[in-house]
Design an enzyme around this catalytic site. Structure first.
Site, mmCIF file in Angstrom:
data_model
loop_
_atom_site.group_PDB
_atom_site.id
_atom_site.type_symbol
_atom_site.label_atom_id
_atom_site.label_comp_id
_atom_site.label_asym_id
_atom_site.label_seq_id
_atom_site.Cartn_x
_atom_site.Cartn_y
_atom_site.Cartn_z
ATOM 1 N N GLU A 21 5.710 -3.668 17.111
ATOM 2 C CA GLU A 21 4.577 -3.888 18.004
ATOM 3 C C GLU A 21 3.235 -3.559 17.354
ATOM 4 O OE1 GLU A 21 5.848 -2.198 22.045
ATOM 5 O OE2 GLU A 21 7.425 -1.606 20.670
ATOM 6 N N SER A 147 8.659 -2.824 24.788
ATOM 7 C CA SER A 147 8.094 -4.175 24.961
ATOM 8 C C SER A 147 9.136 -5.286 24.964
ATOM 9 C CB SER A 147 7.045 -4.456 23.877
ATOM 10 O OG SER A 147 5.865 -3.770 24.164
ATOM 11 N N TYR A 221 2.674 -10.696 25.664
ATOM 12 C CA TYR A 221 1.477 -10.658 24.831
ATOM 13 C C TYR A 221 0.959 -12.024 24.411
ATOM 14 C CZ TYR A 221 2.752 -5.777 24.721
ATOM 15 O OH TYR A 221 3.067 -4.496 25.093
ATOM 16 N N ARG A 260 4.062 3.335 32.924
ATOM 17 C CA ARG A 260 4.295 2.109 33.691
ATOM 18 C C ARG A 260 5.793 1.923 33.842
ATOM 19 N NH1 ARG A 260 3.504 -1.967 30.359
ATOM 20 N NH2 ARG A 260 5.656 -2.705 30.609
ATOM 21 N N ASP A 262 8.933 -0.451 35.121
ATOM 22 C CA ASP A 262 9.269 -1.862 35.312
ATOM 23 C C ASP A 262 10.529 -2.004 36.161
ATOM 24 O OD1 ASP A 262 7.145 -2.405 33.629
ATOM 25 O OD2 ASP A 262 8.405 -2.560 31.838
ATOM 26 N N GLU A 278 12.983 0.547 33.144
ATOM 27 C CA GLU A 278 12.530 1.541 32.184
ATOM 28 C C GLU A 278 11.171 2.065 32.599
ATOM 29 O OE1 GLU A 278 11.791 -0.007 28.271
ATOM 30 O OE2 GLU A 278 10.942 -1.873 29.042
ATOM 31 N N ASN A 280 7.648 3.173 30.675
ATOM 32 C CA ASN A 280 6.913 3.129 29.420
ATOM 33 C C ASN A 280 5.909 4.271 29.376
ATOM 34 O OD1 ASN A 280 7.683 0.209 28.409
ATOM 35 N ND2 ASN A 280 7.234 0.050 30.593
ATOM 36 N N GLY A 284 0.657 -0.761 27.125
ATOM 37 C CA GLY A 284 -0.405 -1.438 26.391
ATOM 38 C C GLY A 284 -1.759 -1.335 27.067
#
Length: 331
Positions: A21, A147, A221, A260, A262, A278, A280, A284
């Site tokens: 990443e 990601s 992205y 964050r 998900d 998950e 994070n 980002g």
């Protein structure tokens, strides 16, 4: 929600590195650096390499903004280095980072506290060429990548073969072990959390609408391939559950600054169809990123969000320093 810094700081923004990443990290880091400069702070940009400790020591910043994604910036390695150096840094600490980047450890931490997650088990990649680990459809993903790097959905209609062929392209070619989970049909949701002086607060729920495939690295992205519906058009009860599970996960894992969480939601099953995938610890901060988008929906502009993350790091460092001082006695 305002949490402004009361003085101007020298902040080193750590970005780049050598993980999958890297490019996303560079975009996140540059956005953070520009926002901090616009708010009057002195910024030193550091593209991480093997001499990163010496470069941070030479810069001597007040705090490091960790804008790295993936290993080793998100797995506890960089966090341990900064702890040894005594330098305050943003986002989660060592233990949280180690657990949260490992999807199996995350399950072990969250599920006993009532956070619903898909079942699953660790499999050797070579075993996949002999038999399926569970009925199709199922998902294969690396145990400790972020990601959605290296995720594959194995279905009866997939072109991987049955069983999976050794020559087929997938994460089994890159990773010795993978996490296999049942595939959950339905919708992609996500909810961010930001630390404030009064505790963590959820910033809402976003739905990721994808025309085809799933919310993988490319969809995250690449501009224009995913539609962000913010706030998500979901029942109020589902939105509140997403926010609750996001805050619960943030607290149980010990996240700091921002996180964050998900989800996959099978809307045919209602509340029983909502599963955490998950959490994070270093989401980002690019122009396409979800945390800044949700913050803006709450009236928090990008620059203020960045300062709030820095402020959380300084609060935590100050609390830990005071704790260490109280613990230093004769012995």
């Amino acid at each position: 929600m305002s949490d402004f810094l009361d003085r101007k700081l020298h902040i080193a923004v750590l970005m780049g590195g050598w993980a999958n990443e890297r490019e996303v990290s560079l975009m996140s880091g540059e956005g953070v650096a520009k926002a901090l400069e616009e708010r009057g702070h002195r910024v030193t940009r550091i593209d991480m390499d093997r001499q990163v400790a010496a470069r941070i020591a030479e810069a001597a910043p007040d705090v490091v903004f960790n804008a790295l994604h993936g290993v080793p910036g998100e797995d506890g390695t960089v966090q341990g280095m900064l702890d040894l150096m005594g330098v305050p840094y943003t986002h989660s600490g060592v233990a949280t980072s180690v657990i949260a980047i490992d999807k199996e450890l995350t399950k072990q931490a969250l599920v006993p506290h009532g956070v619903p997650m898909p079942g699953g088990r660790i499999v050797r990649s070579t075993d996949l060429f002999e038999r399926d680990p569970m009925p199709r459809p199922y998902v294969l993903k690396p145990v400790n990548e972020g990601s959605s790097v290296g995720v594959a959905i194995v279905t009866d209609e997939s072109n991987f073969g049955n069983p999976i062929a050794r020559g087929s392209i997938g994460p089994w070619q890159q990773f010795e072990q993978l996490l296999a989970e049942p595939y959950i049909r339905g919708r992609e949701l996500t909810s961010a959390v930001i630390d404030t002086p009064d505790g963590p607060r959820a910033l809402g729920v976003t739905e990721l609408v994808i025309e085809s495939g799933f919310y993988d690295y490319e969809h995250k992205y690449t501009d224009g391939v995913t539609t962000h519906v913010c706030p998500a058009d979901v029942p109020e009860r589902i939105a509140r559950l997403c926010e609750k599970y996001a805050i619960d996960s943030h607290r149980i894992l010990g996240c700091r600054g921002t996180s964050r969480t998900d989800y996959r939601w099978d809307d045919e099953l209602g509340e029983d169809g909502l599963f955490v995938l998950e959490t994070n610890t270093q989401p980002g901060m690019t122009p396409l990123s979800l945390v800044p988008e949700q913050a803006k929906q709450n009236g928090v502009e990008y620059g203020e969000l960045v300062e709030m993350i820095v402020a959380a790091a300084l609060r935590d460092h100050g609390a830990n320093s005071a704790k260490d001082s109280r613990g230093m006695g004769n012995g």
